[in-house]
Design a protein around this motif. Structure first.
Motif, PDB file in Angstrom:
ATOM      1  N   LEU A  72       0.829  -1.198   0.000  1.00 46.24           N
ATOM      2  CA  LEU A  72       0.000   0.000   0.000  1.00 46.24           C
ATOM      3  C   LEU A  72       0.867   1.254   0.000  1.00 46.24           C
ATOM      4  N   GLY A  73       1.933   1.249   0.788  1.00 42.89           N
ATOM      5  CA  GLY A  73       2.836   2.392   0.813  1.00 42.89           C
ATOM      6  C   GLY A  73       3.495   2.629  -0.537  1.00 42.89           C
ATOM      7  N   ASP A  74       3.938   1.552  -1.177  1.00 40.06           N
ATOM      8  CA  ASP A  74       4.545   1.678  -2.508  1.00 40.06           C
ATOM      9  C   ASP A  74       3.535   2.182  -3.529  1.00 40.06           C
ATOM     10  N   ALA A  75       2.295   1.656  -3.449  1.00 40.77           N
ATOM     11  CA  ALA A  75       1.250   2.065  -4.390  1.00 40.77           C
ATOM     12  C   ALA A  75       0.925   3.544  -4.234  1.00 40.77           C
ATOM     13  N   GLN A  76       0.904   4.023  -3.006  1.00 41.25           N
ATOM     14  CA  GLN A  76       0.628   5.434  -2.769  1.00 41.25           C
ATOM     15  C   GLN A  76       1.718   6.316  -3.371  1.00 41.25           C
ATOM     16  N   GLN A  77       2.970   5.891  -3.266  1.00 41.93           N
ATOM     17  CA  GLN A  77       4.062   6.643  -3.871  1.00 41.93           C
ATOM     18  C   GLN A  77       3.929   6.674  -5.389  1.00 41.93           C
ATOM     19  N   MET A  78       3.564   5.535  -5.980  1.00 40.69           N
ATOM     20  CA  MET A  78       3.386   5.473  -7.425  1.00 40.69           C
ATOM     21  C   MET A  78       2.232   6.365  -7.867  1.00 40.69           C
ATOM     22  N   HIS A  95      -5.765 -16.861  -5.400  1.00 45.58           N
ATOM     23  CA  HIS A  95      -4.395 -17.229  -5.733  1.00 45.58           C
ATOM     24  C   HIS A  95      -4.002 -16.749  -7.128  1.00 45.58           C
ATOM     25  N   LEU A  96      -4.967 -16.389  -7.940  1.00 39.80           N
ATOM     26  CA  LEU A  96      -4.662 -15.919  -9.289  1.00 39.80           C
ATOM     27  C   LEU A  96      -3.925 -14.584  -9.219  1.00 39.80           C
ATOM     28  N   PRO A  97      -2.746 -14.467  -9.808  1.00 45.17           N
ATOM     29  CA  PRO A  97      -2.035 -13.180  -9.824  1.00 45.17           C
ATOM     30  C   PRO A  97      -2.740 -12.202 -10.752  1.00 45.17           C
ATOM     31  N   LEU A  98      -3.437 -11.250 -10.164  1.00 45.45           N
ATOM     32  CA  LEU A  98      -4.356 -10.408 -10.922  1.00 45.45           C
ATOM     33  C   LEU A  98      -4.161  -8.938 -10.589  1.00 45.45           C
ATOM     34  N   ALA A  99      -4.286  -8.084 -11.607  1.00 46.92           N
ATOM     35  CA  ALA A  99      -4.324  -6.636 -11.406  1.00 46.92           C
ATOM     36  C   ALA A  99      -5.064  -6.014 -12.583  1.00 46.92           C
ATOM     37  N   PHE A 100      -5.970  -5.081 -12.296  1.00 43.14           N
ATOM     38  CA  PHE A 100      -6.647  -4.342 -13.354  1.00 43.14           C
ATOM     39  C   PHE A 100      -7.135  -3.020 -12.778  1.00 43.14           C
ATOM     40  N   SER A 101      -7.604  -2.130 -13.643  1.00 45.56           N
ATOM     41  CA  SER A 101      -8.018  -0.799 -13.212  1.00 45.56           C
ATOM     42  C   SER A 101      -9.384  -0.453 -13.775  1.00 45.56           C
ATOM     43  N   ALA A 127       5.388  -2.913  -8.042  1.00 47.37           N
ATOM     44  CA  ALA A 127       5.341  -1.478  -8.322  1.00 47.37           C
ATOM     45  C   ALA A 127       5.239  -1.223  -9.819  1.00 47.37           C
ATOM     46  N   ALA A 128       5.946  -2.029 -10.616  1.00 45.52           N
ATOM     47  CA  ALA A 128       5.885  -1.876 -12.070  1.00 45.52           C
ATOM     48  C   ALA A 128       4.487  -2.199 -12.596  1.00 45.52           C
ATOM     49  N   VAL A 129       3.837  -3.200 -12.019  1.00 46.52           N
ATOM     50  CA  VAL A 129       2.466  -3.549 -12.419  1.00 46.52           C
ATOM     51  C   VAL A 129       1.508  -2.412 -12.067  1.00 46.52           C
ATOM     52  N   ILE A 130       1.683  -1.816 -10.889  1.00 48.10           N
ATOM     53  CA  ILE A 130       0.859  -0.664 -10.519  1.00 48.10           C
ATOM     54  C   ILE A 130       1.091   0.481 -11.503  1.00 48.10           C
ATOM     55  N   GLY A 131       2.351   0.673 -11.909  1.00 48.03           N
ATOM     56  CA  GLY A 131       2.647   1.694 -12.907  1.00 48.03           C
ATOM     57  C   GLY A 131       1.938   1.429 -14.222  1.00 48.03           C
ATOM     58  N   VAL A 232      -3.522  -7.709 -16.286  1.00 48.77           N
ATOM     59  CA  VAL A 232      -2.209  -7.381 -16.841  1.00 48.77           C
ATOM     60  C   VAL A 232      -1.783  -8.424 -17.858  1.00 48.77           C
ATOM     61  N   VAL A 233      -2.012  -9.694 -17.532  1.00 49.35           N
ATOM     62  CA  VAL A 233      -1.779 -10.796 -18.471  1.00 49.35           C
ATOM     63  C   VAL A 233      -3.063 -11.599 -18.562  1.00 49.35           C
ATOM     64  N   ASN A 234      -3.595 -11.737 -19.764  1.00 53.05           N
ATOM     65  CA  ASN A 234      -4.837 -12.462 -19.991  1.00 53.05           C
ATOM     66  C   ASN A 234      -4.637 -13.956 -19.711  1.00 53.05           C
ATOM     67  N   PRO A 235      -5.324 -14.525 -18.695  1.00 53.64           N
ATOM     68  CA  PRO A 235      -5.133 -15.946 -18.373  1.00 53.64           C
ATOM     69  C   PRO A 235      -5.475 -16.876 -19.528  1.00 53.64           C
ATOM     70  N   PHE A 236      -6.528 -16.562 -20.278  1.00 54.04           N
ATOM     71  CA  PHE A 236      -6.929 -17.424 -21.386  1.00 54.04           C
ATOM     72  C   PHE A 236      -5.866 -17.437 -22.488  1.00 54.04           C
ATOM     73  N   LEU A 237      -5.365 -16.259 -22.845  1.00 46.94           N
ATOM     74  CA  LEU A 237      -4.352 -16.175 -23.892  1.00 46.94           C
ATOM     75  C   LEU A 237      -3.030 -16.764 -23.429  1.00 46.94           C
ATOM     76  N   ALA A 238      -2.734 -16.636 -22.143  1.00 51.01           N
ATOM     77  CA  ALA A 238      -1.495 -17.205 -21.615  1.00 51.01           C
ATOM     78  C   ALA A 238      -1.496 -18.731 -21.743  1.00 51.01           C
ATOM     79  N   LYS A 239      -2.655 -19.337 -21.509  1.00 50.22           N
ATOM     80  CA  LYS A 239      -2.747 -20.794 -21.635  1.00 50.22           C
ATOM     81  C   LYS A 239      -2.637 -21.222 -23.092  1.00 50.22           C
ATOM     82  N   GLU A 240      -3.237 -20.452 -23.980  1.00 52.35           N
ATOM     83  CA  GLU A 240      -3.150 -20.781 -25.405  1.00 52.35           C
ATOM     84  C   GLU A 240      -1.720 -20.648 -25.929  1.00 52.35           C
TER      85      GLU A 240
END
Length: 267
Positions: A72-78, A95-101, A127-131, A232-240
């Motif tokens: 949270l602290g890193d995200a606030q700085q970003m 458990h799915l590594p997920l990020a979206f806006s 931090a790069a994913v938040i960016g 950030v990375v589409n799970p369906f396309l990643a599997k394909e």
């Protein structure tokens, strides 16, 4: 701007239909009613998505462990660095590594991440994913994401998913269309690289996320299939892409990141 264009189109369309049938006033009234419905949908869609995902807001008071607090602290700085200090952070227990806006640069905006993301990536990679997500918000790419996800949920519940899936299967066949769809992702990647001043950090995160989403199943994707497209990375396309690596969107994004010149990274 996209929402304004939709409303203008609705009014013009129904006004024209009303004029054609000799009732222009009724046509305008129908158009205005649909515009109001669209606005209400836009205002409520974000809350509906967060409720479906059970994604509470992450604050210093709600953080469950030191890792979430540090994130949270890193995200606030970003956010401050990007000029988007009003952006709120929400977290999903999966458990799915997920990020979206979702949201806009000037209005209410939210970034949603998962516990799986915090366990998959390093502190710098997160931090790069938040960016990356901040890049989407600044460019206006995330304005209609919440509406698209609620529409996706509606299509799934009404049994229309096979029809839409059959239509979408023909889209990747167009190289031109695929290139257009990749531009927002590459633009957000470049923005993240500029914030972090090193494209290799996000490149490393993308590699890990592609491996991570291949190994995890998440039932929420069955109700909100569009969620895969805004991640950030589409799970369906990643599997394909595991069987057909030449079709990997992540590989294309990595190539674009590695092409960035040092002076562009520091800009």
């Amino acid at each position: 701007m996209p929402l304004l264009l939709v409303n203008v189109f609705l009014i013009a369309l129904f006004a024209a239909c009303g004029f054609a049938f000799g009732a222009p006033l009724i046509g305008v009234m129908v158009g205005l009613t649909l515009c109001l419905a669209t606005l209400l949908w836009y205002k409520s869609a974000t809350g509906m998505v967060l409720k479906t995902l059970q994604a509470p807001r992450l604050t210093e008071e709600t953080a469950r462990d030191p890792i979430q607090l540090m994130f949270l602290g890193d995200a606030q700085q970003m956010r401050d660095l990007a000029g988007l200090s009003h952006t709120q952070i929400h977290i999903v227990e999966t458990h799915l590594p997920l990020a979206f806006s979702m949201g806009t640069r000037k209005g209410p905006s939210k970034i949603v991440i998962s516990n799986g993301l915090l366990k998959t990536l390093t502190r710098a990679e997160i931090a790069a994913v938040i960016g990356h997500e901040l890049g989407h918000l600044r460019a206006g790419d995330a304005m209609l994401n919440a509406m698209r996800m609620t529409l996706s949920q509606f299509v799934t519940k009404t049994g229309l998913r096979p029809v839409f899936s059959a239509f979408r299967r023909v889209l990747p066949g167009s190289t031109l269309l695929a290139g257009v769809l990749m531009k927002p992702e590459c633009r957000a990647d470049a923005y993240s690289a500029a914030l972090c001043q090193d494209p290799k950090i996000l490149a490393s995160a993308l590699k890990k996320l592609e491996r991570g989403v291949r190994a995890v199943q998440w039932s929420a994707l069955e109700e909100l299939p569009f969620l895969a497209e805004v991640a950030v990375v589409n799970p369906f396309l990643a599997k394909e892409s595991y069987d057909r690596p030449e079709k990997s969107e992540t590989a294309h994004r990595l190539a674009e990141l590695y092409r960035l010149e040092p002076e562009e990274r520091a800009a």
